[in-house]
Design a protein around this motif. Structure first.
Motif, mmCIF file in Angstrom:
data_model
loop_
_atom_site.group_PDB
_atom_site.id
_atom_site.type_symbol
_atom_site.label_atom_id
_atom_site.label_comp_id
_atom_site.label_asym_id
_atom_site.label_seq_id
_atom_site.Cartn_x
_atom_site.Cartn_y
_atom_site.Cartn_z
ATOM 1 N N ASN A 57 -4.814 143.152 50.954
ATOM 2 C CA ASN A 57 -4.658 143.993 52.143
ATOM 3 C C ASN A 57 -5.395 143.410 53.345
ATOM 4 N N LYS A 58 -6.365 142.560 53.110
ATOM 5 C CA LYS A 58 -7.146 141.975 54.201
ATOM 6 C C LYS A 58 -6.650 140.586 54.592
ATOM 7 N N VAL A 59 -5.551 140.149 54.025
ATOM 8 C CA VAL A 59 -4.997 138.828 54.307
ATOM 9 C C VAL A 59 -3.706 139.020 55.090
ATOM 10 N N ASP A 60 -3.585 138.281 56.209
ATOM 11 C CA ASP A 60 -2.361 138.375 57.012
ATOM 12 C C ASP A 60 -1.250 137.573 56.353
ATOM 13 N N LYS A 61 -0.607 138.191 55.398
ATOM 14 C CA LYS A 61 0.461 137.551 54.632
ATOM 15 C C LYS A 61 1.261 138.667 53.994
ATOM 16 N N GLN A 62 2.548 138.446 53.823
ATOM 17 C CA GLN A 62 3.318 139.459 53.118
ATOM 18 C C GLN A 62 2.780 139.567 51.704
ATOM 19 N N GLN A 63 2.460 140.787 51.312
ATOM 20 C CA GLN A 63 1.766 140.990 50.057
ATOM 21 C C GLN A 63 2.700 141.108 48.866
ATOM 22 N N GLY A 64 3.948 141.387 49.078
ATOM 23 C CA GLY A 64 4.851 141.572 47.959
ATOM 24 C C GLY A 64 4.745 142.972 47.388
ATOM 25 N N VAL A 65 5.346 143.160 46.238
ATOM 26 C CA VAL A 65 5.438 144.467 45.605
ATOM 27 C C VAL A 65 4.969 144.340 44.163
ATOM 28 N N THR A 66 4.141 145.293 43.737
ATOM 29 C CA THR A 66 3.710 145.359 42.346
ATOM 30 C C THR A 66 4.245 146.647 41.751
ATOM 31 N N ALA A 67 4.806 146.546 40.554
ATOM 32 C CA ALA A 67 5.365 147.722 39.887
ATOM 33 C C ALA A 67 4.837 147.807 38.464
ATOM 34 N N MET A 68 4.626 149.047 38.026
ATOM 35 C CA MET A 68 4.271 149.315 36.634
ATOM 36 C C MET A 68 5.505 149.967 36.019
ATOM 37 N N ILE A 69 5.978 149.394 34.938
ATOM 38 C CA ILE A 69 7.204 149.878 34.317
ATOM 39 C C ILE A 69 6.890 150.362 32.910
ATOM 40 N N ASP A 70 7.204 151.630 32.651
ATOM 41 C CA ASP A 70 7.095 152.180 31.302
ATOM 42 C C ASP A 70 8.391 151.854 30.583
ATOM 43 N N VAL A 71 8.300 151.290 29.385
ATOM 44 C CA VAL A 71 9.483 150.846 28.658
ATOM 45 C C VAL A 71 9.501 151.479 27.267
ATOM 46 N N LYS A 72 10.599 152.117 26.940
ATOM 47 C CA LYS A 72 10.804 152.657 25.592
ATOM 48 C C LYS A 72 11.714 151.678 24.873
ATOM 49 N N VAL A 73 11.285 151.228 23.682
ATOM 50 C CA VAL A 73 12.039 150.212 22.946
ATOM 51 C C VAL A 73 12.228 150.628 21.493
ATOM 52 N N THR A 74 13.155 149.963 20.837
ATOM 53 C CA THR A 74 13.330 150.100 19.397
ATOM 54 C C THR A 74 12.637 148.909 18.747
ATOM 55 N N PRO A 75 11.595 149.156 17.952
ATOM 56 C CA PRO A 75 10.908 148.025 17.312
ATOM 57 C C PRO A 75 11.803 147.352 16.281
ATOM 58 N N LYS A 76 11.609 146.056 16.097
ATOM 59 C CA LYS A 76 12.383 145.283 15.118
ATOM 60 C C LYS A 76 11.689 145.317 13.761
#
Length: 164
Positions: A57-76
């Protein structure tokens, strides 16, 4: 693992840039012994990496996007969640993958340049994997604290309160 190695790990986790001389004093040991302990911990892959926390936030640069993704899966069968977790963490966008308890099985943290890039990752790469049943995406709006580091601690008013 010895007591000194555990203490060394705790010290390095807080500040991985301490000079050997300081580490040796803190551990009441020699620089050579501390250096050997560090090499051993690196060789055993207990210490994996030395990282820097940056307040983008203190750097003059496009910071991009961070996402947290909850994933439901079928275990193998016979490999459980490990095989699908490995497939997910191999994507370059993925920064972290955690096996979780609760409603979702995996928590995936990704970074992209734009919201559109993150949404394309979820819809075209993550959701299309065979074992993935559902996803829920949360976008990080602001970081307050990361890995024990507070990003913008306010200056505290140290004046004595005077009341009538």
């Amino acid at each position: 693992m010895g007591e000194k190695e555990l203490e060394l790990l705790e010290i390095l986790e807080k500040n991985g840039r301490l000079p050997l001389t300081d580490l040796a004093k803190m551990l009441d040991s020699t620089e050579e012994d501390v250096n050997q302990m560090i090499k051993h911990l690196e060789d055993e892959q207990i210490i994996l990496k030395y990282a820097t926390i940056v307040n983008w936030n203190k750097v003059d640069k496009q910071q991009g996007v961070t996402a947290m993704i909850d994933v439901k899966v079928t275990p193998k069968r016979e490999v459980g969640f490990d095989a699908i977790a490995e497939r997910i963490y191999r994507f370059s966008e993925v920064k972290s993958v955690y096996l979780m308890s609760g409603a979702y099985d995996l928590s995936v943290i990704i970074e992209g340049e734009t919201l559109h890039q993150v949404s394309r990752f979820v819809s075209e790469k993550l959701s299309t994997l065979d074992s993935v049943l559902s996803t829920t995406t949360h976008f990080i709006m602001k970081k307050y604290k990361h890995d024990g580091t507070i990003f913008e601690e306010k200056d505290k008013d140290h004046r004595i309160v005077v009341s009538p």
